[in-house]
Write an enzyme that holds these catalytic residues in place. Structure first.
Site, PDB file in Angstrom:
ATOM      1  CB  CYS A   1      69.824  38.150  55.155  1.00 49.80           C
ATOM      2  SG  CYS A   1      68.684  36.769  54.938  1.00 49.80           S
TER       3      CYS A   1
ATOM      4  CG  ASN B   1      66.998  32.396  57.734  1.00 51.42           C
ATOM      5  OD1 ASN B   1      66.617  31.541  58.529  1.00 51.42           O
ATOM      6  ND2 ASN B   1      68.091  32.228  57.034  1.00 51.42           N
TER       7      ASN B   1
ATOM      8  CB  CYS C   1      66.711  36.024  49.573  1.00 53.38           C
ATOM      9  SG  CYS C   1      64.971  36.152  49.110  1.00 53.38           S
ATOM     10  NE  ARG C   2      69.781  39.925  51.704  1.00 55.17           N
ATOM     11  CZ  ARG C   2      69.652  41.064  52.361  1.00 55.17           C
ATOM     12  NH1 ARG C   2      70.522  42.033  52.155  1.00 55.17           N
ATOM     13  NH2 ARG C   2      68.660  41.249  53.210  1.00 55.17           N
ATOM     14  CB  SER C   3      71.185  34.433  55.697  1.00 54.07           C
ATOM     15  OG  SER C   3      69.826  34.259  55.993  1.00 54.07           O
TER      16      SER C   3
ATOM     17  CG  ASP D   1      66.534  42.119  50.074  1.00 56.13           C
ATOM     18  OD1 ASP D   1      66.295  41.056  49.474  1.00 56.13           O
ATOM     19  OD2 ASP D   1      65.862  42.518  51.044  1.00 56.13           O
TER      20      ASP D   1
HETATM   21  P1  4NP Z   1      66.513  38.179  52.607  1.00 54.23           P
HETATM   22  O1  4NP Z   1      65.430  38.862  51.632  1.00 54.23           O
HETATM   23  O2  4NP Z   1      66.717  39.161  53.765  1.00 54.23           O
HETATM   24  O3  4NP Z   1      67.728  38.076  51.755  1.00 54.23           O
HETATM   25  O4  4NP Z   1      65.928  36.872  53.049  1.00 54.23           O
HETATM   26  C1  4NP Z   1      64.179  39.307  52.064  1.00 54.23           C
HETATM   27  C2  4NP Z   1      63.134  38.424  52.154  1.00 54.23           C
HETATM   28  C3  4NP Z   1      61.891  38.858  52.559  1.00 54.23           C
HETATM   29  C4  4NP Z   1      61.698  40.197  52.865  1.00 54.23           C
HETATM   30  C5  4NP Z   1      62.752  41.083  52.779  1.00 54.23           C
HETATM   31  C6  4NP Z   1      63.989  40.640  52.382  1.00 54.23           C
HETATM   32  N1  4NP Z   1      60.428  40.662  53.273  1.00 54.23           N
HETATM   33  O5  4NP Z   1      60.250  41.872  53.421  1.00 54.23           O
HETATM   34  O6  4NP Z   1      59.497  39.851  53.474  1.00 54.23           O
END
Ligand code: 4NP
Length: 157
Positions: free
Chosen positions: A7, A10, A12-14, A123
């Site tokens: 994702c 790294n 939340c989703r992945s 997200d």
């Molecule tokens: P992820 O979510 O891609 O599912 O881990 C996010 C976590 C942090 C950010 C964006 C998306 N960020 O902008 O810091």
């Protein structure tokens, strides 16, 4: 088989996808390697988001020990399949692909559930706790679909 979930951050989703796929593969006695990475480097070394840890824990999946790392071109050599959560992740990963073999490893994870659509795992970072539960549900259904197809040999590479 070696699977990488990707994702953006790294956190939340992945990592949720990694924990969920590992959990269900183990439960079904299927031995696979699962890891996760982010296309961005802002959260490298961090544990998953607390909301992701809490949501997964409610379903008996512990992701608290995972630590974020950034995707790199080496990952094409280390994994058989690279599942991306959304189209932007896919563009970022494909931009690092060195050849057609690398490109063929990359797919939207939700293609496991809806092969004809370009559905994305939303997200949940900016949303509330409920968003993490709906993401968990999507990732679990896609993980179970992948396990079923991969074990019966019908998962397309
Ligand atoms: P992820 O979510 O891609 O599912 O881990 C996010 C976590 C942090 C950010 C964006 C998306 N960020 O902008 O810091």
């Amino acid at each position: 088989m070696k699977i990488l979930m990707v994702c953006l951050g790294n956190i939340c989703r992945s990592p949720m996808a990694e924990g969920i796929l590992r959990h269900h593969a183990e439960e079904q006695g299927w031995s696979i390697t699962v890891d996760s990475a982010g296309t961005g480097g802002w959260h490298v070394g961090e544990a998953p988001d607390k909301r992701a840890i809490r949501a997964a824990k409610q379903y008996g999946v512990d992701i608290s020990q995972l630590r974020a790392r950034q995707f790199s071109a080496d990952d094409f050599d280390r994994f058989d399949r690279i599942f991306v959560m959304d189209r932007s992740n896919r563009s970022n990963v494909l931009a690092l692909a060195r050849n057609e073999e690398d490109r063929l490893k990359v797919d939207l994870f939700l293609h496991q559930l809806q092969p004809m659509s370009d559905a994305e795992v939303p997200d949940p970072w900016y949303g509330d706790e409920d968003g993490f539960h709906s993401v968990y549900d999507l990732l679990e259904r896609a993980s179970l679909a992948f396990i079923r197809k991969a074990r019966s040999g019908t998962e397309a590479l």
